[in-house]
Design a protein around this motif. Structure first.
Motif, PDB file in Angstrom:
ATOM      1  N   GLU A 117      31.972   5.259  36.266  1.00  0.00           N
ATOM      2  CA  GLU A 117      31.870   6.645  35.989  1.00  0.00           C
ATOM      3  C   GLU A 117      31.235   7.373  37.079  1.00  0.00           C
ATOM      4  N   ASP A 118      31.960   7.243  37.842  1.00  0.00           N
ATOM      5  CA  ASP A 118      31.267   7.917  38.923  1.00  0.00           C
ATOM      6  C   ASP A 118      32.195   8.914  39.597  1.00  0.00           C
ATOM      7  N   THR A 119      32.729   9.803  38.851  1.00  0.00           N
ATOM      8  CA  THR A 119      33.695  10.741  39.402  1.00  0.00           C
ATOM      9  C   THR A 119      33.034  12.043  39.783  1.00  0.00           C
ATOM     10  N   VAL A 120      33.680  12.737  40.666  1.00  0.00           N
ATOM     11  CA  VAL A 120      33.291  14.104  40.989  1.00  0.00           C
ATOM     12  C   VAL A 120      34.221  14.977  40.180  1.00  0.00           C
ATOM     13  N   GLU A 121      33.689  15.630  39.167  1.00  0.00           N
ATOM     14  CA  GLU A 121      34.518  16.488  38.334  1.00  0.00           C
ATOM     15  C   GLU A 121      34.420  17.898  38.874  1.00  0.00           C
ATOM     16  N   PHE A 122      35.572  18.469  39.169  1.00  0.00           N
ATOM     17  CA  PHE A 122      35.641  19.783  39.804  1.00  0.00           C
ATOM     18  C   PHE A 122      35.023  20.828  38.895  1.00  0.00           C
ATOM     19  N   SER A 123      34.157  21.633  39.477  1.00  0.00           N
ATOM     20  CA  SER A 123      33.516  22.676  38.700  1.00  0.00           C
ATOM     21  C   SER A 123      33.105  23.805  39.638  1.00  0.00           C
ATOM     22  N   HIS A 124      32.719  24.897  39.046  1.00  0.00           N
ATOM     23  CA  HIS A 124      32.293  26.072  39.794  1.00  0.00           C
ATOM     24  C   HIS A 124      31.055  26.657  39.138  1.00  0.00           C
ATOM     25  N   THR A 125      30.328  27.441  39.922  1.00  0.00           N
ATOM     26  CA  THR A 125      29.315  28.294  39.312  1.00  0.00           C
ATOM     27  C   THR A 125      30.076  29.424  38.616  1.00  0.00           C
ATOM     28  N   PHE A 126      29.431  30.109  37.701  1.00  0.00           N
ATOM     29  CA  PHE A 126      30.072  31.259  37.065  1.00  0.00           C
ATOM     30  C   PHE A 126      30.462  32.291  38.122  1.00  0.00           C
ATOM     31  N   GLU A 127      29.565  32.501  39.098  1.00  0.00           N
ATOM     32  CA  GLU A 127      29.856  33.477  40.144  1.00  0.00           C
ATOM     33  C   GLU A 127      31.112  33.094  40.926  1.00  0.00           C
ATOM     34  N   ALA A 128      31.233  31.818  41.294  1.00  0.00           N
ATOM     35  CA  ALA A 128      32.405  31.392  42.061  1.00  0.00           C
ATOM     36  C   ALA A 128      33.669  31.455  41.206  1.00  0.00           C
ATOM     37  N   LEU A 129      33.579  31.009  39.962  1.00  0.00           N
ATOM     38  CA  LEU A 129      34.766  30.974  39.109  1.00  0.00           C
ATOM     39  C   LEU A 129      35.224  32.381  38.720  1.00  0.00           C
ATOM     40  N   ILE A 130      34.347  33.121  38.093  1.00  0.00           N
ATOM     41  CA  ILE A 130      34.723  34.448  37.613  1.00  0.00           C
ATOM     42  C   ILE A 130      34.794  35.437  38.775  1.00  0.00           C
ATOM     43  N   GLY A 131      33.799  35.420  39.648  1.00  0.00           N
ATOM     44  CA  GLY A 131      33.817  36.308  40.804  1.00  0.00           C
ATOM     45  C   GLY A 131      35.008  36.042  41.704  1.00  0.00           C
ATOM     46  N   GLY A 132      35.363  34.785  41.868  1.00  0.00           N
ATOM     47  CA  GLY A 132      36.520  34.442  42.695  1.00  0.00           C
ATOM     48  C   GLY A 132      37.821  34.944  42.109  1.00  0.00           C
ATOM     49  N   GLN A 133      37.964  34.838  40.801  1.00  0.00           N
ATOM     50  CA  GLN A 133      39.165  35.355  40.157  1.00  0.00           C
ATOM     51  C   GLN A 133      39.251  36.870  40.308  1.00  0.00           C
ATOM     52  N   LEU A 134      38.130  37.544  40.116  1.00  0.00           N
ATOM     53  CA  LEU A 134      38.110  39.005  40.256  1.00  0.00           C
ATOM     54  C   LEU A 134      38.358  39.418  41.706  1.00  0.00           C
ATOM     55  N   ALA A 135      37.748  38.696  42.667  1.00  0.00           N
ATOM     56  CA  ALA A 135      37.938  39.010  44.084  1.00  0.00           C
ATOM     57  C   ALA A 135      39.385  38.803  44.514  1.00  0.00           C
ATOM     58  N   ALA A 136      40.088  37.900  43.838  1.00  0.00           N
ATOM     59  CA  ALA A 136      41.497  37.649  44.152  1.00  0.00           C
ATOM     60  C   ALA A 136      42.413  38.687  43.516  1.00  0.00           C
ATOM     61  N   GLY A 137      41.826  39.680  42.841  1.00  0.00           N
ATOM     62  CA  GLY A 137      42.625  40.735  42.234  1.00  0.00           C
ATOM     63  C   GLY A 137      43.135  40.396  40.851  1.00  0.00           C
ATOM     64  N   LEU A 138      42.546  39.381  40.230  1.00  0.00           N
ATOM     65  CA  LEU A 138      42.960  38.990  38.885  1.00  0.00           C
ATOM     66  C   LEU A 138      42.099  39.694  37.848  1.00  0.00           C
ATOM     67  N   ALA A 139      42.652  39.883  36.680  1.00  0.00           N
ATOM     68  CA  ALA A 139      41.910  40.456  35.556  1.00  0.00           C
ATOM     69  C   ALA A 139      41.697  39.360  34.522  1.00  0.00           C
ATOM     70  N   LEU A 140      40.465  39.212  34.067  1.00  0.00           N
ATOM     71  CA  LEU A 140      40.181  38.238  33.015  1.00  0.00           C
ATOM     72  C   LEU A 140      40.647  38.821  31.691  1.00  0.00           C
ATOM     73  N   VAL A 141      41.530  38.103  31.013  1.00  0.00           N
ATOM     74  CA  VAL A 141      42.074  38.599  29.750  1.00  0.00           C
ATOM     75  C   VAL A 141      41.852  37.607  28.611  1.00  0.00           C
ATOM     76  N   GLY A 142      41.187  36.497  28.903  1.00  0.00           N
ATOM     77  CA  GLY A 142      40.890  35.523  27.859  1.00  0.00           C
ATOM     78  C   GLY A 142      39.745  34.628  28.278  1.00  0.00           C
ATOM     79  N   PHE A 143      38.977  34.176  27.289  1.00  0.00           N
ATOM     80  CA  PHE A 143      37.814  33.328  27.549  1.00  0.00           C
ATOM     81  C   PHE A 143      37.487  32.570  26.272  1.00  0.00           C
ATOM     82  N   TYR A 144      37.146  31.294  26.403  1.00  0.00           N
ATOM     83  CA  TYR A 144      36.566  30.581  25.267  1.00  0.00           C
ATOM     84  C   TYR A 144      35.608  29.514  25.750  1.00  0.00           C
ATOM     85  N   GLU A 145      34.647  29.182  24.893  1.00  0.00           N
ATOM     86  CA  GLU A 145      33.659  28.147  25.167  1.00  0.00           C
ATOM     87  C   GLU A 145      33.959  26.933  24.303  1.00  0.00           C
ATOM     88  N   ASP A 146      33.494  25.784  24.754  1.00  0.00           N
ATOM     89  CA  ASP A 146      33.648  24.553  23.989  1.00  0.00           C
ATOM     90  C   ASP A 146      32.421  23.686  24.245  1.00  0.00           C
TER      91      ASP A 146
END
Length: 170
Positions: A117-146
């Motif tokens: 178990e020693d994998t590197v699971e791809f992840s982002h900070t909230f700033e990189a994930l959400i900020g990156g999507q917004l900076a790319a000109g995308l609009a967030l239209v859905g979100f859920y937590e688990d």
């Protein structure tokens, strides 16, 4: 050169991660197991769902009608989401780091059962994930937590996983 050292470091990280995911696949890790023939048959009839987080399916309305759409699955696991998308009518290409993850599916050539178990699971900070999507000109239209059982210590403090749906506005 510095750039060559950085490239070697990235390549070796990728290879270490590939080897770790290969071990997890051999051990039958839940995220590396292909879906069943019954799941494929149901998806062909329009009865399907996919999971990107441990226990909540992605809302179906996030996908719309998949018939004829092109879908690219990156880091797409052991044949869980992409075969379902293909059975639902999409033209799908799926790629993952572990050796059995490099699979191409087509709604015209969908296998009944995906052979493959020693994998590197791809992840982002909230700033990189959400900020990156917004900076790319995308609009967030859905979100859920688990929540993920293996991260119980975080419950009550922060969700352990979440998914976003982003679209490019006209």
């Amino acid at each position: 050169r510095r750039e060559d050292r950085e490239m070697d470091s990235r390549r070796s990280s990728f290879e270490r991660n590939r080897e770790a995911w290969n071990r997890l696949a051999e051990a039958g890790n839940e995220w590396t197991r292909p879906v069943s023939p019954e799941t494929i048959a149901a998806a062909r009839q329009g009865d399907w769902s996919v999971f990107l987080t441990p226990s909540k399916p992605v809302p179906r309305e996030w996908f719309g009608d998949l018939r004829g759409k092109s879908v690219l699955g990156l880091a797409s696991g052991g044949g869980q989401q992409c075969p379902i998308f293909a059975a639902a009518g999409a033209e799908v290409t799926s790629f993952d780091a572990f050796d059995r993850g490099e699979l191409v599916f087509s709604s015209r050539r969908l296998p009944t059962v995906v052979e493959t178990e020693d994998t590197v699971e791809f992840s982002h900070t909230f700033e990189a994930l959400i900020g990156g999507q917004l900076a790319a000109g995308l609009a967030l239209v859905g979100f859920y937590e688990d929540e993920w059982a293996k991260w119980k210590a975080l419950y009550g403090v922060a969700p352990s996983t979440f998914a976003t749906r982003a679209i490019r506005l006209p």
